[in-house]
Design a protein around this motif. Structure first.
Motif, mmCIF file in Angstrom:
data_model
loop_
_atom_site.group_PDB
_atom_site.id
_atom_site.type_symbol
_atom_site.label_atom_id
_atom_site.label_comp_id
_atom_site.label_asym_id
_atom_site.label_seq_id
_atom_site.Cartn_x
_atom_site.Cartn_y
_atom_site.Cartn_z
ATOM 1 N N SER A 17 -22.076 -1.072 97.589
ATOM 2 C CA SER A 17 -21.300 0.159 97.173
ATOM 3 C C SER A 17 -19.609 -0.236 97.710
ATOM 4 C CB SER A 17 -21.801 1.231 97.931
ATOM 5 O OG SER A 17 -21.512 1.028 99.297
ATOM 6 N N ASP A 18 -19.006 0.686 97.250
ATOM 7 C CA ASP A 18 -17.524 0.880 97.841
ATOM 8 C C ASP A 18 -17.251 0.795 99.399
ATOM 9 O OD1 ASP A 18 -16.607 0.706 95.055
ATOM 10 O OD2 ASP A 18 -16.041 2.479 94.890
ATOM 11 N N ASP A 19 -18.205 1.716 99.752
ATOM 12 C CA ASP A 19 -18.095 1.954 101.215
ATOM 13 C C ASP A 19 -18.654 0.574 101.883
ATOM 14 O OD1 ASP A 19 -17.250 4.289 101.132
ATOM 15 O OD2 ASP A 19 -19.199 5.400 101.293
ATOM 16 N N VAL A 20 -19.607 0.046 101.581
ATOM 17 C CA VAL A 20 -19.890 -1.186 102.005
ATOM 18 C C VAL A 20 -19.021 -2.339 101.887
ATOM 19 C CG1 VAL A 20 -22.157 -3.032 102.174
ATOM 20 C CG2 VAL A 20 -22.522 -0.578 101.944
ATOM 21 N N LEU A 21 -18.381 -2.249 101.035
ATOM 22 C CA LEU A 21 -17.516 -3.522 100.672
ATOM 23 C C LEU A 21 -16.177 -3.285 101.319
ATOM 24 C CD1 LEU A 21 -16.547 -5.906 98.719
ATOM 25 C CD2 LEU A 21 -15.711 -4.055 97.245
ATOM 26 N N LYS A 22 -15.904 -2.086 101.809
ATOM 27 C CA LYS A 22 -14.598 -1.738 102.713
ATOM 28 C C LYS A 22 -15.076 -2.321 104.207
ATOM 29 C CE LYS A 22 -11.832 1.910 104.628
ATOM 30 N NZ LYS A 22 -11.706 3.326 104.609
ATOM 31 N N ARG A 23 -16.468 -1.969 104.616
ATOM 32 C CA ARG A 23 -16.817 -2.239 106.047
ATOM 33 C C ARG A 23 -17.020 -3.788 106.097
ATOM 34 N NH1 ARG A 23 -16.737 -2.298 110.975
ATOM 35 N NH2 ARG A 23 -18.827 -2.788 112.059
ATOM 36 N N LYS A 24 -17.431 -4.355 104.909
ATOM 37 C CA LYS A 24 -17.594 -5.853 104.965
ATOM 38 C C LYS A 24 -16.331 -6.724 105.039
ATOM 39 C CE LYS A 24 -19.292 -9.395 101.611
ATOM 40 N NZ LYS A 24 -19.865 -9.638 100.186
ATOM 41 N N ALA A 25 -15.095 -5.948 104.414
ATOM 42 C CA ALA A 25 -13.769 -6.665 104.871
ATOM 43 C C ALA A 25 -13.276 -6.407 106.235
ATOM 44 C CB ALA A 25 -12.867 -5.965 104.018
ATOM 45 N N HIS A 79 -28.874 -15.017 107.913
ATOM 46 C CA HIS A 79 -27.849 -14.534 108.510
ATOM 47 C C HIS A 79 -27.933 -13.406 109.573
ATOM 48 C CE1 HIS A 79 -25.100 -17.326 106.249
ATOM 49 N NE2 HIS A 79 -26.219 -17.304 105.460
ATOM 50 N N GLY A 80 -27.511 -13.630 110.865
ATOM 51 C CA GLY A 80 -27.344 -12.252 111.727
ATOM 52 C C GLY A 80 -26.555 -11.513 111.406
ATOM 53 N N ILE A 81 -25.189 -11.751 110.416
ATOM 54 C CA ILE A 81 -24.449 -10.643 110.144
ATOM 55 C C ILE A 81 -25.158 -9.681 109.215
ATOM 56 C CG2 ILE A 81 -23.501 -12.157 108.102
ATOM 57 C CD1 ILE A 81 -21.556 -9.975 110.572
ATOM 58 N N ALA A 82 -26.298 -10.164 108.547
ATOM 59 C CA ALA A 82 -26.737 -9.251 107.780
ATOM 60 C C ALA A 82 -27.209 -7.949 108.372
ATOM 61 C CB ALA A 82 -28.180 -9.740 107.126
ATOM 62 N N GLU A 83 -27.185 -8.072 109.769
ATOM 63 C CA GLU A 83 -27.719 -6.782 110.236
ATOM 64 C C GLU A 83 -26.751 -5.515 110.264
ATOM 65 O OE1 GLU A 83 -28.728 -8.460 114.157
ATOM 66 O OE2 GLU A 83 -26.723 -8.511 115.030
ATOM 67 N N ALA A 84 -25.602 -6.142 109.992
ATOM 68 C CA ALA A 84 -24.404 -5.126 109.865
ATOM 69 C C ALA A 84 -24.312 -4.503 108.766
ATOM 70 C CB ALA A 84 -23.103 -5.995 110.153
ATOM 71 N N GLY A 85 -25.425 -4.689 107.888
ATOM 72 C CA GLY A 85 -25.583 -3.790 106.580
ATOM 73 C C GLY A 85 -24.544 -4.308 105.517
ATOM 74 N N VAL A 86 -24.395 -5.610 105.402
ATOM 75 C CA VAL A 86 -23.205 -6.307 104.333
ATOM 76 C C VAL A 86 -23.800 -6.458 103.150
ATOM 77 C CG1 VAL A 86 -21.682 -6.925 106.180
ATOM 78 C CG2 VAL A 86 -23.542 -8.383 105.578
ATOM 79 N N SER A 87 -25.272 -6.304 103.025
ATOM 80 C CA SER A 87 -26.065 -6.808 101.813
ATOM 81 C C SER A 87 -26.768 -5.758 101.152
ATOM 82 C CB SER A 87 -26.949 -8.030 101.982
ATOM 83 O OG SER A 87 -27.565 -8.384 100.774
ATOM 84 N N ALA A 88 -26.869 -5.765 99.857
ATOM 85 C CA ALA A 88 -27.588 -4.657 99.244
ATOM 86 C C ALA A 88 -29.206 -4.930 99.554
ATOM 87 C CB ALA A 88 -27.369 -4.528 97.889
ATOM 88 N N LEU A 105 -25.528 -34.481 91.520
ATOM 89 C CA LEU A 105 -26.267 -33.508 92.395
ATOM 90 C C LEU A 105 -25.442 -32.305 92.154
ATOM 91 C CD1 LEU A 105 -27.714 -32.859 95.075
ATOM 92 C CD2 LEU A 105 -25.691 -33.171 96.325
ATOM 93 N N CYS A 106 -26.503 -31.163 91.968
ATOM 94 C CA CYS A 106 -26.295 -29.821 91.820
ATOM 95 C C CYS A 106 -26.368 -29.013 93.171
ATOM 96 C CB CYS A 106 -26.735 -29.259 90.768
ATOM 97 S SG CYS A 106 -26.347 -30.225 89.072
ATOM 98 N N PRO A 107 -25.988 -28.872 94.172
ATOM 99 C CA PRO A 107 -26.057 -27.918 95.211
ATOM 100 C C PRO A 107 -26.315 -26.411 95.065
ATOM 101 C CG PRO A 107 -23.923 -29.152 95.380
ATOM 102 C CD PRO A 107 -24.174 -29.450 94.235
ATOM 103 N N GLY A 108 -27.186 -25.706 95.678
ATOM 104 C CA GLY A 108 -27.257 -24.370 95.546
ATOM 105 C C GLY A 108 -27.584 -23.630 96.578
ATOM 106 N N GLU A 109 -27.743 -22.424 96.826
ATOM 107 C CA GLU A 109 -28.072 -21.689 98.195
ATOM 108 C C GLU A 109 -28.852 -20.451 97.621
ATOM 109 O OE1 GLU A 109 -26.557 -18.644 97.965
ATOM 110 O OE2 GLU A 109 -25.397 -19.359 96.371
ATOM 111 N N MET A 110 -29.580 -19.973 98.810
ATOM 112 C CA MET A 110 -30.162 -18.643 98.977
ATOM 113 C C MET A 110 -29.987 -18.011 100.232
ATOM 114 S SD MET A 110 -31.535 -15.870 97.203
ATOM 115 C CE MET A 110 -31.832 -14.276 98.448
ATOM 116 N N GLY A 111 -29.648 -17.010 100.629
ATOM 117 C CA GLY A 111 -29.252 -16.419 101.928
ATOM 118 C C GLY A 111 -28.810 -15.054 101.868
ATOM 119 N N ILE A 112 -29.462 -14.007 102.133
ATOM 120 C CA ILE A 112 -28.891 -12.616 102.268
ATOM 121 C C ILE A 112 -27.853 -12.580 103.161
ATOM 122 C CG2 ILE A 112 -29.439 -10.081 102.824
ATOM 123 C CD1 ILE A 112 -30.478 -11.339 100.197
#
Length: 352
Positions: A207-215, A88-97, A171-178
């Motif tokens: 973290s709390d700060d990243v969670l706030k930024r994520k929203a 995901h391109g949105i990962a560059e915004a620092g939304v994941s650990a 069928l059991c669908p699943g995913e992986m994607g930072i």
């Protein structure tokens, strides 16, 4: 439509969709399952050596298997786990650990049999299909542009459709994607509304700060694209990822192939939401394996009218909760087929 899936004699071929218009048309005219098979399951339940309804949702699960497999008795002999991976391109915004490279590393772990989903799939007796989707080329950062073009979206959606084995019993669908909990939260906000913070969770453990930024990022992105989103497919193309689109494709293919689907957690359910907001009762063949620790998942399931089988504080993804739900379904079917009837056991049915 083109590039049809190879099927056994007598089965309808599964198409690939070349336009969103053709996909929308398919979602408006879906098969409704075999009610006679479900009624046959219910009839046998009433003869088994137990008080009526005493196995609760296990009884309903057997009828569900029968309806959507289109046969009685149903079977759980060829379950399939499909794990789709995307970046995901949105990962560059620092939304994941974790950094995006972890997606590729986990795909290798899946292929080597080292992940939790491998162990649970083995316990179920499921074949496991792993589909990496252009990992070296993440979808665009949806904060600035639509995540996928129509052709990119359809390529991922079709990949999901063609990953489903036509002979699968469930069928059991699943995913992986930072970064994909951010996409799932954005999908829910765009399609269901409400404050962004109510759809956001910690995902991989931010973290709390990243969670706030994520929203804040989710709210800003949805507002930017709002006028371009008319239904779930639009939202999935603009805010989703290839693995989420592929899960949606797999869910639709299962419906066309008479295969029941056990949904996983928040991200898988967000893929299902995109179908729900684009078709006519497109999730009737789905059950939900578990309620995720992601706070948006319970809210989402309430909107979908789906009740999870399990509540185990899971938040891993990969299809783990779906496979656990399928293990329950397999146990339910064993009870249904293996228990004696009152007549066979010589038990007075009035005493139960």
């Amino acid at each position: 439509m083109s590039a049809e899936m190879s099927l056994a004699s007598g089965q309808q071929p599964i198409p690939s969709f070349e336009t969103l218009a053709s996909l929308r048309k398919a979602l408006s005219q879906l098969p409704q399952g075999d009610t006679r098979a479900a009624e046959a399951a219910a009839a046998r339940e009433g003869m088994l050596t137990k008080p009526p309804g005493s196995l609760g949702r296990l009884e309903q699960t057997v009828a569900w298997l029968a309806r959507w497999q289109g046969r009685y008795p149903p079977a759980m002999d060829r379950p399939q786990t499909c794990v789709f991976a995307g970046n995901h391109g949105i990962a560059e915004a620092g939304v994941s650990a974790y950094p995006p490279v972890v997606t590729e590393q986990m795909v290798l772990n899946f292929e080597r049999g080292g992940a939790a989903i491998n162990q649970l799939s083995a316990e179920l007796g499921a074949s496991m299909t792993v589909i990496p989707l252009d990992l070296a080329r993440p979808v665009k950062n949806f904060l600035h542009a639509p995540a996928m073009t129509e052709s990119e979206f359809l390529k991922a959606f079709n990949a999901g459709m063609h990953a489903v084995r036509p002979d699968a019993s469930i069928l059991c669908p699943g995913e992986m994607g930072i970064g994909n909990t951010t996409s799932a939260s954005a999908l829910c906000l765009a399609l269901l509304g409400g404050p962004a913070v109510e759809w956001c969770g910690r995902g991989s453990g931010v973290s709390d700060d990243v969670l706030k930024r994520k929203a804040e990022i989710i709210s800003e992105a949805v507002e930017r694209h709002r006028e371009s989103i008319d239904d779930g497919l639009d939202a999935l193309r603009i805010l989703g990822g290839r693995e989420i689109a592929a899960m949606a494709g797999a869910i639709l293919a299962a419906r066309l192939l008479s295969i029941p689907v056990m949904l996983d957690g928040f991200i898988c359910s967000a893929a299902a939401l995109a179908l729900y907001c684009s078709g006519v009762d497109p999730l009737a063949h789905c059950m939900v394996g578990h309620a995720s620790m992601e706070p948006g998942h319970r809210r989402l399931l309430a909107h979908l009218g789906l009740r999870p089988l399990l509540d185990l504080d899971l938040r891993l993804g990969e299809g783990t909760g779906a496979v656990l739900g399928a293990i329950l379904a397999k146990a339910a079917l064993r009870c249904h087929l293996g228990m004696a009837t009152f007549a066979e056991a010589g038990v007075d049915s009035g005493a139960a």
